[in-house]
Design a protein around this motif. Structure first.
Motif, PDB file in Angstrom:
ATOM      1  N   LEU A   1      10.832  -0.863  -6.403  1.00 23.46           N
ATOM      2  CA  LEU A   1       9.653  -1.638  -6.403  1.00 23.46           C
ATOM      3  C   LEU A   1       9.563  -2.779  -5.574  1.00 23.46           C
ATOM      4  O   LEU A   1       8.382  -3.489  -5.353  1.00 23.46           O
ATOM      5  N   GLY A   2      10.746  -3.305  -4.945  1.00 19.69           N
ATOM      6  CA  GLY A   2      10.674  -4.294  -4.109  1.00 19.69           C
ATOM      7  C   GLY A   2       9.306  -4.779  -3.309  1.00 19.69           C
ATOM      8  O   GLY A   2       8.786  -5.952  -3.147  1.00 19.69           O
ATOM      9  N   ASP A   3       8.891  -3.829  -2.348  1.00 21.01           N
ATOM     10  CA  ASP A   3       7.766  -4.334  -1.513  1.00 21.01           C
ATOM     11  C   ASP A   3       6.303  -3.613  -2.084  1.00 21.01           C
ATOM     12  O   ASP A   3       5.379  -3.485  -1.466  1.00 21.01           O
ATOM     13  N   LYS A   4       6.469  -3.140  -3.392  1.00 17.80           N
ATOM     14  CA  LYS A   4       5.395  -2.798  -3.949  1.00 17.80           C
ATOM     15  C   LYS A   4       4.607  -3.491  -4.968  1.00 17.80           C
ATOM     16  O   LYS A   4       3.617  -3.155  -5.087  1.00 17.80           O
ATOM     17  N   LEU A   5       5.133  -4.647  -5.321  1.00 18.26           N
ATOM     18  CA  LEU A   5       4.531  -5.371  -6.270  1.00 18.26           C
ATOM     19  C   LEU A   5       4.485  -6.974  -5.752  1.00 18.26           C
ATOM     20  O   LEU A   5       5.337  -7.492  -4.961  1.00 18.26           O
TER      21      LEU A   5
ATOM     22  N   PHE B   1      -3.346  -6.403  -4.476  1.00 15.80           N
ATOM     23  CA  PHE B   1      -3.777  -7.383  -3.542  1.00 15.80           C
ATOM     24  C   PHE B   1      -2.851  -7.203  -2.199  1.00 15.80           C
ATOM     25  O   PHE B   1      -1.500  -6.993  -2.314  1.00 15.80           O
ATOM     26  N   ASP B   2      -3.322  -6.822  -1.328  1.00 16.25           N
ATOM     27  CA  ASP B   2      -2.631  -6.634  -0.031  1.00 16.25           C
ATOM     28  C   ASP B   2      -2.013  -5.194  -0.037  1.00 16.25           C
ATOM     29  O   ASP B   2      -0.792  -5.429   0.206  1.00 16.25           O
ATOM     30  N   ARG B   3      -2.314  -4.325  -0.863  1.00 19.57           N
ATOM     31  CA  ARG B   3      -1.723  -3.048  -1.071  1.00 19.57           C
ATOM     32  C   ARG B   3      -0.508  -2.984  -1.974  1.00 19.57           C
ATOM     33  O   ARG B   3       0.012  -2.135  -2.400  1.00 19.57           O
ATOM     34  N   LYS B   4      -0.282  -4.144  -2.608  1.00 21.58           N
ATOM     35  CA  LYS B   4       0.774  -4.408  -3.507  1.00 21.58           C
ATOM     36  C   LYS B   4       0.153  -4.553  -4.993  1.00 21.58           C
ATOM     37  O   LYS B   4      -0.929  -5.212  -5.091  1.00 21.58           O
ATOM     38  N   LYS B   5       0.953  -3.999  -6.058  1.00 21.13           N
ATOM     39  CA  LYS B   5       0.449  -4.168  -7.227  1.00 21.13           C
ATOM     40  C   LYS B   5       0.345  -5.358  -8.107  1.00 21.13           C
ATOM     41  O   LYS B   5       1.586  -5.867  -7.964  1.00 21.13           O
TER      42      LYS B   5
END
Ligand code: BTN
Length: 267
Positions: A161-165, A121-125
């Protein structure tokens, strides 16, 4: 919080989850490993295993799947497809479709499908799928593992992973009902599985295209063997990603891709 009895009471399936062998663990290494063990002991098709936390949750390509207590829906289920089912290569895409449909039905949120197994969602996993094919004693079985991020505390997330999920409760106004979501996922998986058995994979691939955040994007594949850069054009009948590169059309069967964003970075 997840509750096996409530999940079972909400099931609208005929096979998935309709066995006496479903399990809910407070803590386990990996629900996929547990289902593989149960399969070896003769568990029936449709057996589902859940856990509050996993100590060795597994992702694709040998990665770890972050599984703190109650932060995610960690579930695995057992399929025993007939030998004649030729649609097995699209299983990961099919489970992605089922999960995206279930999330939409139960939360109103339209997540995107990033080839081959990511829910974003919005490029985040927000979730991932690990379908493992095993052949104990020659019989083909598939363990379908699903991890969906439900409710993370910021301090549970490693810095890298902070801004990736992201997770469902971060995006929704109300708390996600994990029992209802898990029951709907089983319902939708049964639907795609029935379609696969009936040879209706074209319908599944059409649904995949409708949820795709991959097609039409500039991508780079990060397969160790070779790097492919180009535009993701479509998926083939067997689930490969068709890429238009400077040299021509290429098909990607495995590995992973990164998608180019407006600022030129890839994620
Ligand atoms: C991925 O995106 O790499 C796939 C992640 C799959 C994680 C789920 S959580 C439940 C099941 N048990 C595991 O060990 N892995 C899957």
């Amino acid at each position: 919080m997840f509750n096996l009895n409530q999940f079972e009471a909400l099931l609208a399936t005929t096979v998935i989850g309709r066995t006496p062998n479903n399990e809910f663990w407070d803590s386990i290494d990996s629900t996929n490993s547990r289902v593989a063990t149960l399969a070896g002991e003769g568990a029936e098709e449709g057996t589902v295993v859940f856990a509050r936390r996993q100590t060795k949750g597994r992702g694709r390509l040998g990665r770890q799947w972050l599984s703190p207590p109650d932060s995610g829906l960690y579930m695995s289920l057992l399929l025993r497809p007939e030998k004649s089912v030729g649609e097995i290569p699209i299983i990961t895409l099919a489970i992605g479709v089922a999960t995206a449909k279930a999330i939409l039905a139960k939360t109103g949120l339209k997540v995107g499908l990033k080839w081959v197994n990511d829910l974003v969602f919005d490029r985040k996993k927000i979730g991932g799928i690990l379908a493992e094919m095993l052949t104990p004693g020659g019989e083909r079985i598939i363990v379908v593992g699903l991890g969906i991020n439900i409710s993370f505390q910021q301090d549970e997330i490693p810095e890298e992973l902070g801004d990736k999920l992201t997770w469902l409760n971060q995006l929704l106004c109300t708390e996600c009902n994990t029992n209802a979501l898990a029951a709907e996922i089983c319902f939708q998986i049964e639907d795609v599985y029935n379609k696969m058995q009936r040879g209706q994979s074209k319908e599944i691939l059409e649904d995949w295209r409708a949820f795709s955040v991959t097609l039409g994007q500039e991508i780079v594949s990060t397969t160790p063997a070779r790097e492919l850069r180009g535009t993701a054009l479509d998926i083939s009948d067997n689930g490969a990603l068709i890429i238009q590169t400077a040299q021509g059309k290429e098909e990607l069967f495995g590995g992973e891709i990164s998608i180019r964003s407006k600022d030129g970075s890839y994620s």
